[in-house]
Scaffold this motif. Structure first.
Motif, PDB file in Angstrom:
ATOM      1  N   ARG A 474       0.829  -1.213   0.000  1.00 58.88           N
ATOM      2  CA  ARG A 474       0.000   0.000   0.000  1.00 58.88           C
ATOM      3  C   ARG A 474       0.859   1.257   0.000  1.00 58.88           C
ATOM      4  O   ARG A 474       1.933   1.287   0.588  1.00 58.88           O
ATOM      5  N   SER A 475       0.346   2.280  -0.668  1.00 61.11           N
ATOM      6  CA  SER A 475       0.978   3.591  -0.604  1.00 61.11           C
ATOM      7  C   SER A 475       0.514   4.304   0.657  1.00 61.11           C
ATOM      8  O   SER A 475      -0.436   3.852   1.335  1.00 61.11           O
ATOM      9  N   ALA A 476       1.169   5.411   0.973  1.00 60.96           N
ATOM     10  CA  ALA A 476       0.771   6.186   2.149  1.00 60.96           C
ATOM     11  C   ALA A 476      -0.654   6.704   2.000  1.00 60.96           C
ATOM     12  O   ALA A 476      -1.344   6.971   2.997  1.00 60.96           O
ATOM     13  N   ALA A 477      -1.112   6.847   0.758  1.00 63.38           N
ATOM     14  CA  ALA A 477      -2.469   7.336   0.499  1.00 63.38           C
ATOM     15  C   ALA A 477      -3.506   6.222   0.536  1.00 63.38           C
ATOM     16  O   ALA A 477      -4.699   6.472   0.323  1.00 63.38           O
ATOM     17  N   ARG A 493       1.111   0.107 -11.621  1.00 60.11           N
ATOM     18  CA  ARG A 493       0.322   1.289 -11.279  1.00 60.11           C
ATOM     19  C   ARG A 493      -0.426   1.037  -9.985  1.00 60.11           C
ATOM     20  O   ARG A 493      -0.448  -0.099  -9.459  1.00 60.11           O
ATOM     21  N   LEU A 494      -1.033   2.085  -9.439  1.00 58.18           N
ATOM     22  CA  LEU A 494      -1.824   1.983  -8.222  1.00 58.18           C
ATOM     23  C   LEU A 494      -3.305   1.934  -8.564  1.00 58.18           C
ATOM     24  O   LEU A 494      -3.753   2.576  -9.511  1.00 58.18           O
ATOM     25  N   ASP A 574       8.579   5.234  -6.737  1.00 59.02           N
ATOM     26  CA  ASP A 574       7.724   6.411  -6.564  1.00 59.02           C
ATOM     27  C   ASP A 574       6.495   6.247  -7.458  1.00 59.02           C
ATOM     28  O   ASP A 574       6.404   5.285  -8.227  1.00 59.02           O
ATOM     29  N   TYR A 575       5.545   7.180  -7.365  1.00 61.73           N
ATOM     30  CA  TYR A 575       4.397   7.129  -8.282  1.00 61.73           C
ATOM     31  C   TYR A 575       3.868   8.534  -8.532  1.00 61.73           C
ATOM     32  O   TYR A 575       4.104   9.473  -7.748  1.00 61.73           O
ATOM     33  N   GLY A 576       3.153   8.678  -9.631  1.00 65.79           N
ATOM     34  CA  GLY A 576       2.536   9.961  -9.967  1.00 65.79           C
ATOM     35  C   GLY A 576       1.144  10.041  -9.384  1.00 65.79           C
ATOM     36  O   GLY A 576       0.333   9.122  -9.569  1.00 65.79           O
ATOM     37  N   THR A 577       0.837  11.113  -8.712  1.00 64.93           N
ATOM     38  CA  THR A 577      -0.470  11.249  -8.063  1.00 64.93           C
ATOM     39  C   THR A 577      -1.593  11.404  -9.085  1.00 64.93           C
ATOM     40  O   THR A 577      -2.744  11.064  -8.798  1.00 64.93           O
ATOM     41  N   LEU A 590      11.521  12.384   2.748  1.00 67.92           N
ATOM     42  CA  LEU A 590      10.359  13.178   3.147  1.00 67.92           C
ATOM     43  C   LEU A 590       9.170  13.012   2.199  1.00 67.92           C
ATOM     44  O   LEU A 590       8.077  13.498   2.477  1.00 67.92           O
ATOM     45  N   SER A 591       9.380  12.301   1.094  1.00 64.19           N
ATOM     46  CA  SER A 591       8.321  12.168   0.092  1.00 64.19           C
ATOM     47  C   SER A 591       7.308  11.107   0.506  1.00 64.19           C
ATOM     48  O   SER A 591       7.656   9.945   0.716  1.00 64.19           O
ATOM     49  N   GLN A 592       6.037  11.497   0.576  1.00 66.16           N
ATOM     50  CA  GLN A 592       4.972  10.552   0.912  1.00 66.16           C
ATOM     51  C   GLN A 592       4.732   9.538  -0.200  1.00 66.16           C
ATOM     52  O   GLN A 592       4.285   8.419   0.058  1.00 66.16           O
ATOM     53  N   THR A 593       5.042   9.928  -1.445  1.00 69.06           N
ATOM     54  CA  THR A 593       4.816   9.001  -2.561  1.00 69.06           C
ATOM     55  C   THR A 593       5.897   7.927  -2.663  1.00 69.06           C
ATOM     56  O   THR A 593       5.814   7.050  -3.526  1.00 69.06           O
ATOM     57  N   GLN A 594       6.907   8.005  -1.788  1.00 65.49           N
ATOM     58  CA  GLN A 594       7.930   6.969  -1.746  1.00 65.49           C
ATOM     59  C   GLN A 594       7.805   6.088  -0.506  1.00 65.49           C
ATOM     60  O   GLN A 594       8.699   5.305  -0.203  1.00 65.49           O
TER      61      GLN A 594
END
Length: 615
Positions: A474-477, A493-494, A574-577, A590-594
């Protein structure tokens, strides 16, 4: 009576004198050849190339230089060796130019790539038809192969080529390459075995074409039999001392045959395999396989694998033959009597699949051996897909279980643990196969694993070591990495997580395993797929790619800051929002997408992975 005895003693004395003193016999001739060889070793220059073709075969005794013959002692026997290269044919090939010559890729256009070009054969028949049936190939053997000598007297062979609805040009290019690059005295015949083809070009037109070529004949099945029984039909009608099996879309390379027959001549219980090069199914370029010389192996789902030659088996000369536990499949040579003694293939195996394991286990466990021969090279087209249908009710799984039941003893359980659907699969009557195994006093599979394939568990252990992490990623989101719609080469992809919606099965497309190999694969630890997370640079997409088990682009680290680190590119996943596509990026704690959260982790294994890497 005494007069007769005296006369007999005189005759014996004369014979002994002749053996010692006459210039062309016995001890004197051995001394003379040895003296000549010593002179060459001391600096004499040998004559040049040998003629090729049938004329050269007739003239060879007059033109072969002394350096091209060598005597080798086998016990009390002295066996002569010679250079089998056809230098005239090599010279002719080197001068050829045109489409695909020297094994170069054909410059294809978009129209050449039309799906119709692949439909009937699984490779681009349009391109194949534009390339000469006698095309030249690059000599990509190790340089030492050019100086090797092989036995002067060797068994001849029947070349057996089974086919079903094969393309005209690919089939005949196989035949021509064999005849063009084989010493004619070693070819007893070429047997084309037709497995009930229905293409018009494989009927009367093929018979008329083949009728013009000496030593080539066609044998046809009366119904669709499949690859295994078609090979057996070819073996049953063959007249050669050795059976050499090839597929119907191959190209034999320079001096490919003598290195194979030489090993069988020395030990008739040796099965030998050429190095199999790759002919591209699109443009027909010719090149080596990745890794080239490697040992044949398998995993515990019975997928064929290749593993490095361990240091213990590596030889000073890398062009020398080496032992291999398992053959790739369709390209090998075997003494005809030995093949018959082993019972050939198990005729209970249907159509295709599993036969390479059956013959490999059988030859090793029943007193023979198997070798790969680096100086023998044959190109093979690996199809884009299988273009024909298999008769209904036939299952690869059935064949694999049948092999396991007859040959693998208690090790079959490791397969059933990974393939539980095999447990209750009927394999038919295997009584005859087991009786034959007992009759030949074959060894156990435990012996095979400890003495022959002892290096296999390092890469494919029977008991899978614990994984470092598994389950959802899972991603942080709160989104999940997803592969439901992806095959090899597709970008990750997510998507919205599915587990809470009733789809938590291992093959849902959102379940992954960070395995003991330090790669990440779809599936749970007992049911991983053969695809791995793969990346090539710090800006590249993260894709699924066929697992190779060699780390590199597929090596990952799960760090304390919850980032998925990729050592070879020194970057993080990483991923693109906006588009939710997953890619590599410069690491940023510090990146939430990582930030990535595995559903389950094994801290002991993770600690071992990250040891001494300050992660």
């Amino acid at each position: 009576m005494r007069r007769k005895e005296k006369r007999l003693l005189q005759i014996v004395g004369l014979v002994l004198a002749a053996l010692v003193f006459l210039p062309n016999v016995g001890l004197w001739s051995l001394y003379r050849e040895k003296h000549t060889e010593d002179n060459l070793a001391a600096g004499a220059v040998a004559p040049g190339a040998v003629m090729g073709g049938e004329a050269a075969a007739a003239a060879r005794p007059q033109v072969l230089p002394v350096r091209e013959k060598k005597e080798v002692n086998f016990g009390e026997h002295v066996l002569k060796r010679k250079d089998w290269h056809d230098y005239e044919a090599i010279k002719r090939d080197a001068a050829r130019t045109g489409n695909g010559e020297q094994g170069k890729p054909f410059p294809i256009t978009d129209s050449d790539r039309a799906e119709q070009a692949y439909r009937e054969n699984g490779f681009n028949i349009y391109v194949s038809n534009k390339i000469s049936l006698n095309r030249s190939l690059p000599d990509i053997r190790h340089s030492n192969c050019k100086n090797k000598l092989y036995l002067e007297k060797m068994p001849n062979t029947s070349i057996i080529i089974p086919f079903h609805n094969e393309g005209w040009s690919s089939l005949l290019r196989t035949v021509h390459s064999v005849l063009n690059r084989s010493p004619p005295e070693l070819i007893a015949e070429v047997v084309l075995v037709d497995d009930f083809s229905d293409k018009e070009h494989l009927k009367t037109p093929l018979e008329q074409y083949i009728a013009r070529i000496p030593k080539v004949r066609i044998v046809r099945t009366k119904k669709r039999e499949g690859l295994i029984r078609t090979r057996m039909l070819g073996a049953s009608v063959a007249i050669g001392d050795v059976l050499t099996f090839l597929d119907s879309h191959c190209e034999a390379n320079v001096n490919w045959l003598p290195p194979l027959l030489d090993r069988i001549a020395q030990n008739h219980k040796t099965i030998v395999c050429p190095m199999i090069d790759v002919i591209d199914h699109d443009h027909f370029g010719y090149e080596t396989q990745a890794g080239d010389a490697m040992r044949g192996a398998f995993d515990w789902e019975m997928y064929y694998k290749r593993i490095p030659i361990p240091p213990e088996l590596q030889k000073p000369d890398p062009s020398d033959p080496f032992e291999s536990p398992v053959m790739a499949g369709g390209l090998f040579a075997v003494d005809r009597r030995w093949f018959s003694e082993l019972g050939g293939y198990d005729t209970g195996l249907e159509i295709w699949g599993g036969e390479q394991y059956e013959i490999s286990f059988k030859v090793w466990m029943c007193g023979g051996q198997m070798e790969d021969i680096p100086c023998s090279r044959v190109g093979h087209i690996y199809r884009k897909y299988v273009p024909y249908t298999v008769p209904g009710g036939v299952s690869l799984a059935r064949n694999l279980k049948r092999v396991a039941e007859v040959w693998m003893d208690e090790y079959a359980e490791y397969i059933y643990q990974r393939r539980p659907e095999y447990r209750h699969l009927s394999v038919g009557d295997v009584t005859a196969q087991k009786e034959m195994r007992n009759k030949l006093n074959c060894k156990s599979f435990k012996w095979f694993m400890s003495e022959v394939a002892w290096d296999l568990p390092k890469y494919y252990p029977p008991v899978e070591p614990p994984a470092a992490a598994w389950g959802e990623i899972r991603s942080a989101a709160g989104l999940c990495v997803d592969t439901r719609h992806g095959g090899s080469g597709s970008q990750l992809r997510l998507e919205a997580c599915q587990k809470g919606n009733g789809d938590g099965s291992w093959n849902s497309g959102q379940i992954f395993t960070f395995s003991w190999r330090e790669d990440i694969r779809p599936g749970d630890p007992l049911h991983t797929k053969k695809l791995c997370f793969d990346a090539i640079s710090h800006r590249s997409p993260v894709t699924l790619y066929d697992c190779h088990g060699m780390k590199g682009n597929q090596l990952w680290r799960y760090r304390k800051d919850r980032s998925l680190y990729h050592p070879i590119s020194n970057s993080c996943m990483d991923y693109g929002t906006a588009d939710r596509k997953i890619f590599m990026n410069i690491c940023n704690p510090l990146s939430q997408t990582q930030q990535w959260i595995f559903e389950h982790t094994n801290s002991t294994v993770l600690l071992k992975f990250n040891k001494n890497t300050d992660l």
